[in-house]
Motif scaffolding. Structure first.
Motif, short mmCIF file in Angstrom:
data_model
loop_
_atom_site.label_atom_id
_atom_site.label_comp_id
_atom_site.label_asym_id
_atom_site.label_seq_id
_atom_site.Cartn_x
_atom_site.Cartn_y
_atom_site.Cartn_z
N GLN A 176 0.83 -1.21 0.00
CA GLN A 176 0.00 0.00 0.00
C GLN A 176 0.87 1.25 0.00
N GLY A 177 1.92 1.25 0.81
CA GLY A 177 2.82 2.39 0.84
C GLY A 177 3.59 2.54 -0.46
N LEU A 178 4.02 1.39 -0.99
CA LEU A 178 4.76 1.41 -2.26
C LEU A 178 3.91 2.01 -3.37
N ARG A 180 1.31 4.07 -3.11
CA ARG A 180 1.05 5.51 -2.96
C ARG A 180 2.27 6.32 -3.43
N GLY A 181 3.46 5.88 -3.03
CA GLY A 181 4.67 6.60 -3.41
C GLY A 181 4.93 6.51 -4.90
N MET A 182 4.76 5.33 -5.47
CA MET A 182 4.98 5.16 -6.91
C MET A 182 4.01 5.99 -7.72
N ARG A 184 2.83 8.85 -6.96
CA ARG A 184 3.36 10.23 -6.95
C ARG A 184 4.54 10.37 -7.91
N ASP A 185 5.44 9.36 -7.88
CA ASP A 185 6.62 9.43 -8.75
C ASP A 185 6.23 9.45 -10.23
N GLY A 248 -2.85 5.48 -7.16
CA GLY A 248 -2.49 5.45 -5.74
C GLY A 248 -3.57 4.81 -4.89
#
Ligand code: NDP
Length: 259
Positions: A176-178, A180-182, A184-185, A248
């Motif tokens: 889940q964290g991966l 969300r960050g991806m 954004r990237d 995300g």
């Protein structure tokens, strides 16, 4: 691909993914095989990896080709970066730049925190989390802007209602964290990144009959397992033109397991 000639159990009314190239990890059996069939039915050229299930993978590729689709079965351990890069190169050589990456390969090691081995813990993280990073990083230089990355997480990221699932639940929560960050990237490239979070789904990993299955049904609003084709339908939605603004997100499809 003409759905009238498809062998798939899922039919579609139009080739929503015509001209697209997809890559699915662990596509020889289970949920992965249903995703491969569905994306091919929707018109994509689909490459998919297997580790041990060579016969099933080849049979699936043959089935899709016989129905007029384009498919490529490639042996690659999802935890091995060199093998994944090789498989992606073979994919783009055969079908052109990538549009859709589905990280499906996963492992379930159940065991109490008192007994689960460090090897099982490491293997869980290797395949369920690190392999997603490996595939995304290898795929991105070969992916068109506007592409889709879809990971198969689990409802256990949000609810772990029986003992023995600590490492598995942790691995799917990490996704889940991966994601969300991806998201954004990759927003600037219009690449969307999402998790599909199934509940109990009828595969070798989690058969729909037996005592364990009955226990799971008791936790659900709809007291049954999903069939893999139902999960593939949500993946097809995220891969398709209707989902361009979804990113995300962790989309749960669980028969009310987390309700
Ligand atoms: P299965 O155990 O039935 O199938 C696992 C798939 O992953 C196979 O295609 C297998 O390929 C592949 N795989 C395993 N290890 C590797 C590896 N090292 N490299 C490449 N491929 C590998 O699992 P499911 O189909 O049930 O699960 C698919 C995904 O869905 C997993 O991420 C799982 O965590 C998730 N999920 C499943 C649920 C369920 O109830 N079934 C519920 C929620 C999430 P091969 O046979 O060639 O080794």
């Amino acid at each position: 691909m003409n759905t009238q000639t498809s062998n798939s159990q899922v039919s579609s009314t139009s080739a929503k993914l015509a001209g697209k190239t997809a890559f699915v990890t662990g596509g020889g059996r289970g949920i992965g095989a249903a995703i491969v069939r569905r994306l091919a039915d929707d018109g994509a050229a689909v490459a998919f990896t297997y580790r041990g299930s060579a016969d099933q993978a080849k049979a699936l590729a043959d089935e899709i080709k016989a129905a007029g689709g384009r498919a490529l079965a490639l042996q690659a351990d999802a935890a091995d970066p060199a093998a994944v890069v090789r498989a992606l190169a073979q994919t783009t050589d055969a079908f052109g730049p990538l549009d859709i990456l589905v990280n499906n390969a996963g492992v379930l090691a159940l065991g109490s925190i008192e007994t689960l081995t460090l090897e099982e813990f490491d293997r869980t993280l290797d395949l369920n989390v690190r392999a997603v990073f490996i595939a995304a990083q290898a795929a991105l230089p070969r992916m068109n802007d506007g592409g889709r990355i879809i990971n198969i997480g689990s409802v256990n990221a949000d609810r772990m209602p029986f003992p023995g699932g600590a490492a598995y639940a942790m691995s799917k929560s990490a996704l889940q964290g991966l994601v969300r960050g991806m998201a954004r990237d990759l927003g600037p490239r219009r690449i969307t990144v999402n998790n599909v979070q199934p509940g109990p789904t009828n595969t070798d990993m989690n058969p729909e009959t037996g005592e364990f299955a009955q226990m799971l049904h008791g936790l659900m609003a709809l007291q049954r397992h999903a069939q893999p084709e139902e999960i593939a339908g949500m993946v097809a939605y995220l891969a398709g033109p209707d989902a361009g603004f979804v990113t995300g997100a962790n989309l749960t499809i669980d028969g009310g397991f987390a309700a």
